[in-house]
Design an enzyme around this catalytic site. Structure first.
Site, PDB file in Angstrom:
ATOM      1  N   LYS A   9       0.826  -1.214   0.000  1.00 53.61           N
ATOM      2  CA  LYS A   9       0.000   0.000   0.000  1.00 53.61           C
ATOM      3  C   LYS A   9       0.867   1.274   0.000  1.00 53.61           C
ATOM      4  O   LYS A   9       2.069   1.225   0.269  1.00 53.61           O
ATOM      5  CB  LYS A   9      -0.930  -0.037   1.211  1.00 53.61           C
ATOM      6  CG  LYS A   9      -1.974  -1.169   1.147  1.00 53.61           C
ATOM      7  CD  LYS A   9      -2.932  -1.086   2.330  1.00 53.61           C
ATOM      8  CE  LYS A   9      -4.031  -2.121   2.247  1.00 53.61           C
ATOM      9  NZ  LYS A   9      -4.987  -2.015   3.387  1.00 53.61           N
ATOM     10  N   TYR A  49     -12.555  -1.515  -3.588  1.00 55.59           N
ATOM     11  CA  TYR A  49     -13.046  -1.663  -2.204  1.00 55.59           C
ATOM     12  C   TYR A  49     -14.557  -1.476  -2.114  1.00 55.59           C
ATOM     13  O   TYR A  49     -15.076  -1.137  -1.038  1.00 55.59           O
ATOM     14  CB  TYR A  49     -12.326  -0.669  -1.292  1.00 55.59           C
ATOM     15  CG  TYR A  49     -10.937  -1.126  -0.878  1.00 55.59           C
ATOM     16  CD1 TYR A  49     -10.762  -2.226  -0.044  1.00 55.59           C
ATOM     17  CD2 TYR A  49      -9.795  -0.459  -1.299  1.00 55.59           C
ATOM     18  CE1 TYR A  49      -9.497  -2.651   0.347  1.00 55.59           C
ATOM     19  CE2 TYR A  49      -8.524  -0.869  -0.912  1.00 55.59           C
ATOM     20  CZ  TYR A  49      -8.390  -1.968  -0.083  1.00 55.59           C
ATOM     21  OH  TYR A  49      -7.134  -2.389   0.311  1.00 55.59           O
ATOM     22  N   ASN A 112      -1.952   0.305   6.789  1.00 55.82           N
ATOM     23  CA  ASN A 112      -1.447  -0.983   7.292  1.00 55.82           C
ATOM     24  C   ASN A 112      -0.632  -1.776   6.277  1.00 55.82           C
ATOM     25  O   ASN A 112      -0.601  -3.007   6.314  1.00 55.82           O
ATOM     26  CB  ASN A 112      -2.597  -1.803   7.877  1.00 55.82           C
ATOM     27  CG  ASN A 112      -3.672  -2.114   6.862  1.00 55.82           C
ATOM     28  OD1 ASN A 112      -3.567  -1.723   5.701  1.00 55.82           O
ATOM     29  ND2 ASN A 112      -4.697  -2.824   7.287  1.00 55.82           N
ATOM     30  N   HIS A 115      -2.334  -5.265   1.489  1.00 52.52           N
ATOM     31  CA  HIS A 115      -3.639  -5.917   1.291  1.00 52.52           C
ATOM     32  C   HIS A 115      -3.397  -7.362   0.901  1.00 52.52           C
ATOM     33  O   HIS A 115      -2.429  -7.666   0.201  1.00 52.52           O
ATOM     34  CB  HIS A 115      -4.402  -5.209   0.158  1.00 52.52           C
ATOM     35  CG  HIS A 115      -5.579  -6.004  -0.335  1.00 52.52           C
ATOM     36  ND1 HIS A 115      -6.817  -5.934   0.263  1.00 52.52           N
ATOM     37  CD2 HIS A 115      -5.701  -6.917  -1.343  1.00 52.52           C
ATOM     38  CE1 HIS A 115      -7.648  -6.757  -0.363  1.00 52.52           C
ATOM     39  NE2 HIS A 115      -6.994  -7.372  -1.342  1.00 52.52           N
ATOM     40  N   GLU A 126      -9.679 -10.116  -7.831  1.00 51.79           N
ATOM     41  CA  GLU A 126      -8.692  -9.053  -7.600  1.00 51.79           C
ATOM     42  C   GLU A 126      -7.477  -9.207  -8.520  1.00 51.79           C
ATOM     43  O   GLU A 126      -6.897  -8.210  -8.961  1.00 51.79           O
ATOM     44  CB  GLU A 126      -8.276  -9.063  -6.124  1.00 51.79           C
ATOM     45  CG  GLU A 126      -9.437  -8.660  -5.210  1.00 51.79           C
ATOM     46  CD  GLU A 126      -9.105  -8.742  -3.725  1.00 51.79           C
ATOM     47  OE1 GLU A 126      -7.967  -9.121  -3.377  1.00 51.79           O
ATOM     48  OE2 GLU A 126      -9.995  -8.417  -2.918  1.00 51.79           O
TER      49      GLU A 126
HETATM   50  P1  GDP Z   1      -8.119  -6.560   5.808  1.00 47.02           P
HETATM   51  O1  GDP Z   1      -8.789  -7.662   5.032  1.00 47.02           O
HETATM   52  O2  GDP Z   1      -7.287  -7.073   6.972  1.00 47.02           O
HETATM   53  O3  GDP Z   1      -7.307  -5.625   4.917  1.00 47.02           O
HETATM   54  O4  GDP Z   1      -9.250  -5.659   6.504  1.00 47.02           O
HETATM   55  P2  GDP Z   1     -10.721  -5.209   6.037  1.00 47.02           P
HETATM   56  O5  GDP Z   1     -11.167  -5.969   4.820  1.00 47.02           O
HETATM   57  O6  GDP Z   1     -11.591  -5.240   7.262  1.00 47.02           O
HETATM   58  O7  GDP Z   1     -10.519  -3.661   5.665  1.00 47.02           O
HETATM   59  C1  GDP Z   1      -9.941  -3.284   4.435  1.00 47.02           C
HETATM   60  C2  GDP Z   1      -8.982  -2.146   4.676  1.00 47.02           C
HETATM   61  O8  GDP Z   1      -9.725  -1.013   5.129  1.00 47.02           O
HETATM   62  C3  GDP Z   1      -7.936  -2.375   5.775  1.00 47.02           C
HETATM   63  O9  GDP Z   1      -6.822  -3.103   5.358  1.00 47.02           O
HETATM   64  C4  GDP Z   1      -7.574  -0.953   6.171  1.00 47.02           C
HETATM   65  O10 GDP Z   1      -6.638  -0.361   5.252  1.00 47.02           O
HETATM   66  C5  GDP Z   1      -8.923  -0.245   6.032  1.00 47.02           C
HETATM   67  N1  GDP Z   1      -9.595  -0.183   7.339  1.00 47.02           N
HETATM   68  C6  GDP Z   1     -10.208  -1.187   8.015  1.00 47.02           C
HETATM   69  N2  GDP Z   1     -10.695  -0.738   9.191  1.00 47.02           N
HETATM   70  C7  GDP Z   1     -10.406   0.585   9.244  1.00 47.02           C
HETATM   71  C8  GDP Z   1     -10.650   1.609  10.189  1.00 47.02           C
HETATM   72  O11 GDP Z   1     -11.246   1.391  11.256  1.00 47.02           O
HETATM   73  N3  GDP Z   1     -10.168   2.866   9.874  1.00 47.02           N
HETATM   74  C9  GDP Z   1      -9.511   3.136   8.720  1.00 47.02           C
HETATM   75  N4  GDP Z   1      -9.082   4.380   8.472  1.00 47.02           N
HETATM   76  N5  GDP Z   1      -9.270   2.189   7.795  1.00 47.02           N
HETATM   77  C10 GDP Z   1      -9.701   0.928   8.056  1.00 47.02           C
END
Ligand code: GDP
Length: 141
Positions: A9, A49, A112, A115, A126
């Site tokens: 990222k 997303y 973070n 992905h 994807e």
């Molecule tokens: P992943 O599968 O571990 O990447 O997590 P998710 O599918 O739940 O979320 C997708 C992405 O959205 C995450 O990797 C983060 O970059 C972002 N994200 C998830 N939760 C949060 C949050 O509470 N705040 C913010 N700013 N970004 C978030």
């Protein structure tokens, strides 16, 4: 062997950790089958997303993912999807296990570092989002 999609990222390309993340993934046994650097448009990030469109962090997520270059890549391993989810660690680096990409390189739950696809179905979707068939190395080695 199966394949999954990872994206280094914009936080990680911006702070010079992309190479270390790629090296760690190779050390963990993943083979790179396709890779490029790109900067997502708002429309592309929104589409990628789309599943999160109703979540409160969606706008922040799209803004972050378009803030700089990212590096999508196709990775191959045994059970690639769960193996890569293990290798990257929990979404929030504060909860990620030692030695995972996010524990080592993520800044926050939003920024973070990486992905990874969460199912074989999403991996196929994807991978096709970023790479055509001819971009992917399918021959042995
Ligand atoms: P992943 O599968 O571990 O990447 O997590 P998710 O599918 O739940 O979320 C997708 C992405 O959205 C995450 O990797 C983060 O970059 C972002 N994200 C998830 N939760 C949060 C949050 O509470 N705040 C913010 N700013 N970004 C978030």
């Amino acid at each position: 062997m199966s394949q999954t999609l990872a994206i280094i990222k914009p936080d990680a390309t911006g702070n010079g950790k992309a190479g270390k993340i790629l090296a760690l993934l190779e050390e963990k046994g993943f083979t790179v089958k396709a890779l490029r650097m790109t900067r997502l448009s708002e429309a592309q990030a929104g589409e990628f997303y789309a599943v999160h469109a109703e979540r409160p962090f969606y706008g922040e997520l799209v803004e972050f993912m378009t803030s700089g270059p990212c590096i999508p890549m196709v990775l191959e391993a045994d059970d690639a999807v769960p193996a890569l989810r293990d290798a990257i660690g929990a979404t929030d680096p504060a909860e990620a296990a030692d030695g995972t990409v996010r524990k080592l390189y993520a800044e926050s739950k939003g920024r973070n570092a990486i992905h990874a696809s969460d199912s074989d179905e999403n991996a196929a979707r994807e991978i096709a989002f970023f790479f055509s068939e001819s971009d992917r190395i399918t021959t042995a080695g």
